[in-house]
Design a protein around this motif. Structure first.
Motif, short mmCIF file in Angstrom:
data_model
loop_
_atom_site.label_atom_id
_atom_site.label_comp_id
_atom_site.label_asym_id
_atom_site.label_seq_id
_atom_site.Cartn_x
_atom_site.Cartn_y
_atom_site.Cartn_z
N ILE A 193 6.02 -0.97 -6.33
CA ILE A 193 5.93 -0.52 -7.73
C ILE A 193 6.06 -1.76 -8.61
O ILE A 193 7.08 -2.45 -8.56
CB ILE A 193 7.03 0.50 -8.07
CG1 ILE A 193 6.87 1.76 -7.21
CG2 ILE A 193 6.98 0.86 -9.55
CD1 ILE A 193 7.93 2.81 -7.45
N ALA A 194 5.01 -2.04 -9.38
CA ALA A 194 4.99 -3.23 -10.24
C ALA A 194 4.93 -2.82 -11.70
O ALA A 194 4.02 -2.11 -12.11
CB ALA A 194 3.80 -4.11 -9.88
N GLN A 195 5.89 -3.28 -12.45
CA GLN A 195 5.92 -2.97 -13.88
C GLN A 195 5.28 -4.10 -14.67
O GLN A 195 5.50 -5.28 -14.38
CB GLN A 195 7.36 -2.75 -14.37
CG GLN A 195 7.46 -2.39 -15.85
CD GLN A 195 8.90 -2.22 -16.32
OE1 GLN A 195 9.83 -2.58 -15.61
NE2 GLN A 195 9.07 -1.65 -17.49
N VAL A 196 4.49 -3.73 -15.67
CA VAL A 196 3.95 -4.73 -16.58
C VAL A 196 4.64 -4.55 -17.93
O VAL A 196 4.71 -3.44 -18.46
CB VAL A 196 2.41 -4.62 -16.71
CG1 VAL A 196 1.97 -3.23 -17.12
CG2 VAL A 196 1.86 -5.65 -17.69
N LEU A 197 5.20 -5.64 -18.44
CA LEU A 197 6.01 -5.61 -19.67
C LEU A 197 5.20 -6.18 -20.84
O LEU A 197 4.20 -6.88 -20.64
CB LEU A 197 7.28 -6.42 -19.47
CG LEU A 197 8.24 -5.90 -18.40
CD1 LEU A 197 9.30 -6.96 -18.08
CD2 LEU A 197 8.90 -4.60 -18.84
N ASN A 252 0.84 -1.20 0.00
CA ASN A 252 0.00 0.00 0.00
C ASN A 252 0.88 1.26 0.00
O ASN A 252 1.61 1.49 0.95
CB ASN A 252 -0.91 0.01 1.23
CG ASN A 252 -2.06 0.99 1.06
OD1 ASN A 252 -2.42 1.39 -0.04
ND2 ASN A 252 -2.64 1.39 2.18
N PRO A 253 0.85 2.04 -1.07
CA PRO A 253 0.03 1.84 -2.28
C PRO A 253 0.64 0.81 -3.22
O PRO A 253 1.83 0.53 -3.16
CB PRO A 253 0.05 3.22 -2.93
CG PRO A 253 1.41 3.76 -2.59
CD PRO A 253 1.65 3.28 -1.16
N LEU A 254 -0.21 0.28 -4.10
CA LEU A 254 0.26 -0.54 -5.22
C LEU A 254 0.29 0.37 -6.44
O LEU A 254 -0.74 0.89 -6.86
CB LEU A 254 -0.68 -1.72 -5.45
CG LEU A 254 -0.39 -2.57 -6.71
CD1 LEU A 254 1.02 -3.18 -6.63
CD2 LEU A 254 -1.45 -3.65 -6.89
N PHE A 255 1.49 0.58 -6.97
CA PHE A 255 1.66 1.46 -8.13
C PHE A 255 2.04 0.60 -9.33
O PHE A 255 3.07 -0.08 -9.34
CB PHE A 255 2.75 2.50 -7.86
CG PHE A 255 2.83 3.59 -8.90
CD1 PHE A 255 2.27 4.84 -8.65
CD2 PHE A 255 3.44 3.36 -10.12
CE1 PHE A 255 2.32 5.85 -9.61
CE2 PHE A 255 3.50 4.36 -11.09
CZ PHE A 255 2.94 5.61 -10.84
N ILE A 256 1.19 0.63 -10.36
CA ILE A 256 1.38 -0.19 -11.55
C ILE A 256 1.78 0.72 -12.71
O ILE A 256 1.14 1.75 -12.94
CB ILE A 256 0.08 -0.93 -11.91
CG1 ILE A 256 -0.43 -1.75 -10.72
CG2 ILE A 256 0.26 -1.80 -13.14
CD1 ILE A 256 -1.89 -2.17 -10.85
N TYR A 257 2.81 0.34 -13.43
CA TYR A 257 3.16 1.16 -14.60
C TYR A 257 3.59 0.28 -15.77
O TYR A 257 4.04 -0.85 -15.60
CB TYR A 257 4.26 2.18 -14.26
CG TYR A 257 5.67 1.64 -14.23
CD1 TYR A 257 6.48 1.72 -15.36
CD2 TYR A 257 6.20 1.09 -13.07
CE1 TYR A 257 7.79 1.24 -15.33
CE2 TYR A 257 7.50 0.62 -13.02
CZ TYR A 257 8.29 0.70 -14.16
OH TYR A 257 9.58 0.21 -14.14
N GLY A 258 3.40 0.81 -16.95
CA GLY A 258 3.74 0.10 -18.18
C GLY A 258 3.06 0.77 -19.36
O GLY A 258 2.23 1.67 -19.19
#
Length: 446
Positions: free
Chosen positions: A269-273, A139-145
């Motif tokens: 911080i979670a990246q989506v590829l 918390n927080p969950l930050f998603i980027y891609g």
């Protein structure tokens, strides 16, 4: 003619649709626009009896008509005779303030139909952990891609899971653009029960889970960043779950304040590829099954090898192949897939543009392009408009945001609603299926 007179004449056209003919001719038509005061039109009526009737029965309809113009008008003042006092204010008539609307959570986006691969495995694990125990981890969950890789899908999946398992949990989904627009509206408009700022803050701070898409929209917006910072702090301090997404990590959002960068980076911080070939094939097979269509591994591999880096392009190619199969009444083979993609890559695809789709729909339903892209909501216009959106999503590989822009600047939730509504009608109603197929043939032959 003054600007306020033009605005009022346009409002009359809307009021004629919503007010009874007697009330319209007796009261509405006799109102005279005399001036503007900031964002309000000043209307004048001859007698207090008329003003009393309007105040009791027609305030909300007039307000709705003025708001529907999308010209920045926030309401009206009502004067009697030669007086310039606002009759509504003097007599204490309260105008109903509409609450801030809530953006829908798409029920189609679930964990079950989210295809997991090496490119998004970490994101999937984090999202399921958050869904099972909101506010307790990440918390927080930050998603980027990049665009079209599944960020919005996974955020809606979290929301749907929480709503299904703990229905009393208050989950709010919004885009950052919507947050900004509502903030601006709250500052500009006042309500009779207190400031709109208070309504706005109650909406965003009285939740258990806040999900905000596209927070890169905070770039270069100091006032919005300030309000977002305060909202974040209020929720985080109460242990509420916050989920955010963006095209880039927090540090790369232009002019984002250091304190927001710090807070956005404080969880996970979670990246989506982009998906690999194996994941693309799995996505294609799952999407095909959802459309009650079977494609061989050979065809799936061919499409995966020839697609772009994002899932939306992949889905677009699949849709093109399925449509070609239906159009020519042939099974989906490698040969058919090659033919369909050759058309996509060749000169013929250049003709399939948003402009051509819009013109085809306008010609077919005998409506003007101005009306189709405008704000009218009567069925004769709204139905072709929704079909136009559906055709763009079916025949082109455009992001939903781009479809919305082509359709007069509509947001992606409106596009989703129109697309899904027409898809259902096509599946259940022969007339709609015929009309949509006719239009597809027209567009593809141009």
């Amino acid at each position: 003619m003054e600007t306020f007179e033009i605005l009022w004449n346009n409002a009359l056209k809307e009021l004629e649709k919503t007010v009874s003919p007697i009330s319209f001719s007796t009261y509405i038509q006799k109102l005279k626009p005399v001036d503007m005061d900031e964002n309000k039109i000043i209307l004048c009526t001859e007698t207090e009896m008329f003003a009393k009737y309007i105040s009791a029965r027609l305030i909300e309809k007039i307000d709705d008509a003025l708001t529907s113009l999308n010209a920045g008008v926030t309401g009206f003042e009502l004067c009697v005779g030669n007086s310039r006092e606002d009759y509504l204010k003097v007599k204490g008539y309260a105008k109903k303030e509409m609450p801030f609307p809530t953006m829908p959570i798409d029920p189609k986006y679930t964990f079950e139909n989210f295809v997991v691969g090496d490119s998004n495995r970490m994101l999937y694990a984090a999202a399921t952990a958050v869904a099972e125990a909101p506010g307790q981890s990440f918390n927080p969950l930050f998603i980027y891609g990049g665009s079209g890789l599944g960020k919005t899908h996974i955020m809606h999946a979290v929301a749907n899971y929480i709503k299904a398992t703990t229905p009393k949990t208050n989950v709010l989904y919004s885009t950052c653009e919507n947050f900004t627009n509502e903030l601006i509206d709250s500052i500009r408009t006042r309500s009779t029960s207190g400031s709109r700022e208070a309504d706005f803050r109650r909406k965003y701070r009285n939740v258990d889970v806040l999900i905000v898409d596209d927070v890169q929209f905070l770039a270069n917006k100091k006032a919005t960043q300030e309000e977002f910072f305060n909202t974040f702090n209020a929720l985080f301090g109460m242990g509420k779950q916050i989920i955010l997404s963006a095209d880039v990590p927090p540090q790369q959002i232009e002019t984002l304040s250091d304190r927001l960068v710090t807070r956005f980076s404080g969880g996970l911080i979670a990246q989506v590829l982009p998906p690999d070939i194996e994941t693309k094939i799995a996505i294609l097979q799952k999407k095909a099954a959802a459309k009650k269509c079977v494609i061989s591994l050979e065809v799936a591999d061919f499409l995966a090898q020839n697609s772009g880096a994002d899932v939306r392009t992949l889905e677009g190619l699949l849709q093109k192949v399925i449509f070609t199969s239906i159009l020519y009444e042939k099974p989906i083979t490698l040969e058919l897939a090659r033919s369909a993609l050759a058309e996509t890559a060749g000169p013929a695809q250049e003709v399939i543009t948003t402009t051509n789709i819009i013109r085809a729909v306008c010609d077919y339903y005998h409506v003007s392009e101005k009306d189709l892209l405008g704000k009218k909501k009567n069925r004769e216009i709204a139905e072709p408009r929704q079909i136009c959106v559906y055709l763009m999503t079916e025949l082109m590989t455009l992001p939903l945001v781009s479809v919305g822009q082509a359709m007069g600047g509509r947001d992606h939730t409106t596009v989703i609603h129109a697309r899904d509504k027409v898809a259902k009608l096509v599946a259940e109603n022969g007339r709609y299926a015929t009309e949509v197929n006719d239009l597809k043939n027209m567009i593809l032959k141009k």
